[in-house]
Write a protein that holds these residues in place. Structure first.
Motif, mmCIF file in Angstrom:
data_model
loop_
_atom_site.group_PDB
_atom_site.id
_atom_site.type_symbol
_atom_site.label_atom_id
_atom_site.label_comp_id
_atom_site.label_asym_id
_atom_site.label_seq_id
_atom_site.Cartn_x
_atom_site.Cartn_y
_atom_site.Cartn_z
ATOM 1 N N ALA A 95 0.823 -1.210 0.000
ATOM 2 C CA ALA A 95 0.000 0.000 0.000
ATOM 3 C C ALA A 95 0.856 1.259 0.000
ATOM 4 O O ALA A 95 0.553 2.213 0.700
ATOM 5 C CB ALA A 95 -0.921 -0.017 1.224
ATOM 6 N N GLY A 96 1.929 1.240 -0.767
ATOM 7 C CA GLY A 96 2.834 2.388 -0.709
ATOM 8 C C GLY A 96 3.247 2.622 0.726
ATOM 9 O O GLY A 96 3.406 3.749 1.167
ATOM 10 N N THR A 98 5.352 2.803 4.025
ATOM 11 C CA THR A 98 6.718 3.141 4.417
ATOM 12 C C THR A 98 7.191 2.238 5.555
ATOM 13 O O THR A 98 6.430 1.970 6.485
ATOM 14 C CB THR A 98 6.748 4.602 4.902
ATOM 15 N N ARG A 103 6.240 0.657 13.029
ATOM 16 C CA ARG A 103 5.516 -0.450 12.384
ATOM 17 C C ARG A 103 6.276 -1.760 12.538
ATOM 18 O O ARG A 103 5.659 -2.829 12.612
ATOM 19 C CB ARG A 103 5.291 -0.120 10.901
ATOM 20 N N THR A 150 2.431 7.983 7.487
ATOM 21 C CA THR A 150 3.609 8.665 8.021
ATOM 22 C C THR A 150 3.384 10.175 8.014
ATOM 23 O O THR A 150 3.832 10.862 8.932
ATOM 24 C CB THR A 150 4.868 8.303 7.203
ATOM 25 N N ASP A 188 2.097 11.527 0.282
ATOM 26 C CA ASP A 188 3.160 11.041 -0.595
ATOM 27 C C ASP A 188 3.121 11.748 -1.959
ATOM 28 O O ASP A 188 2.058 12.053 -2.485
ATOM 29 C CB ASP A 188 3.037 9.525 -0.797
HETATM 30 N N1 ARG Z 1 3.715 6.106 2.648
HETATM 31 C C1 ARG Z 1 2.736 6.497 3.605
HETATM 32 C C2 ARG Z 1 2.751 5.558 4.785
HETATM 33 O O1 ARG Z 1 3.270 4.501 4.713
HETATM 34 C C3 ARG Z 1 1.334 6.580 3.041
HETATM 35 C C4 ARG Z 1 0.796 5.341 2.442
HETATM 36 C C5 ARG Z 1 -0.675 5.425 2.133
HETATM 37 N N2 ARG Z 1 -1.088 4.325 1.311
HETATM 38 C C6 ARG Z 1 -2.326 4.126 0.852
HETATM 39 N N3 ARG Z 1 -2.537 3.096 0.064
HETATM 40 N N4 ARG Z 1 -3.317 4.917 1.170
HETATM 41 O O2 ARG Z 1 2.244 5.869 5.826
#
Ligand code: ARG
Length: 251
Positions: A95-96, A98, A103, A150, A188
């Protein structure tokens, strides 16, 4: 007798190759690889009609193929992903997301497959012209973020609960910005670009807020799956698949 021995040996070899080659790992549902994501994060994951597409969706499909499993994507709130992964109701989260120390207390991470940057979106003509303006002595800018990201964690640390509003999705944060309820949105960089492209009157500040590494999160101690995912990502990086996928979505 020799023939029989030769046959048994040949059979044993075939079986070993089949077994070793398939890299079978145990998953939540046999034959499936269930991925948790939050699909409001273009270009990593977003809806095209009722289908979830994007960089993460395609990388996950490539990983599943390598593992000989059928990919199933479950869309949920971003801040539910780690819980779903650690409770074991899904196999992994992509999910992108980080990699952070915090975590890592709850989940393990694969090797990183992409980097991200936290950017700041403001309305055109905003008094906020760079990241330092947010920290200025008398500054009390309202910041919008996506819950549990994040951006949320860093902004809450830096500016305090009173100034930071967390929204379930990035879209809602951007709507609040368009409606004047917040002064900026920290999110992001790539989704930020998509939001700015899809909405008039917004821009991204040149100075960014934080650099980060994206990875898949996997249940703590599930080393079999983590190693399989690591190997798959490594191969997909080496053979250029990940680059090809990324450049399809990020020009
Ligand atoms: N990179 C940021 C994190 O890990 C935002 C990720 C949000 N991803 C999403 N699928 N909404 O906190």
């Amino acid at each position: 007798m020799k023939k029989i021995i030769a046959l048994v040996l040949a059979l044993a070899m075939v079986l070993c190759f089949a077994g070793c080659g398939a890299k079978q790992v145990a998953t939540v549902e046999e034959g499936k690889l269930i991925m948790a994501t939050n699909a409001y994060f273009q270009p990593y994951e977003y809806y095209d009609g009722d289908k979830i597409v994007g960089i993460d969706a395609e990388i996950a499909a490539a990983i599943a193929e390598k593992l000989g499993l059928e990919l199933v994507i479950e869309d949920m709130a971003f801040d539910s992903i780690i819980t779903a992964v650690s409770e074991g109701s899904v196999d992994f989260g992509l999910a992108g997301m980080t990699i952070t120390e915090d975590r890592l207390k709850d989940v393990d991470f694969s090797i990183s497959y992409a980097t991200g940057v936290q950017s700041i979106i403001v309305p055109e003509g905003s008094k906020i012209t760079n990241v330092d303006d947010l920290y200025a002595d008398e500054a009390a800018y309202k910041v919008g973020v996506q819950l549990g990201t994040t951006g949320d964690v860093y902004a809450t640390d830096d500016f305090g609960d009173d100034l930071v509003t967390s929204f379930t999705t990035g879209n809602e944060a951007v709507n609040a910005l368009l409606g004047g309820d917040v002064d900026c949105v920290i999110i992001d960089n790539e989704p930020a670009k998509a939001f700015v492209a899809n909405n008039k009157g917004l821009k991204i500040l040149d100075t960014s807020y934080a650099d980060e590494d994206y990875a898949a999160c996997i249940k703590k101690g599930n080393d079999d799956l983590r190693e399989a995912v690591d190997n798959a990502i490594e191969e997909l990086i080496e053979d250029g698949t990940i680059d090809t996928i990324v450049s399809k979505y990020i020009k």
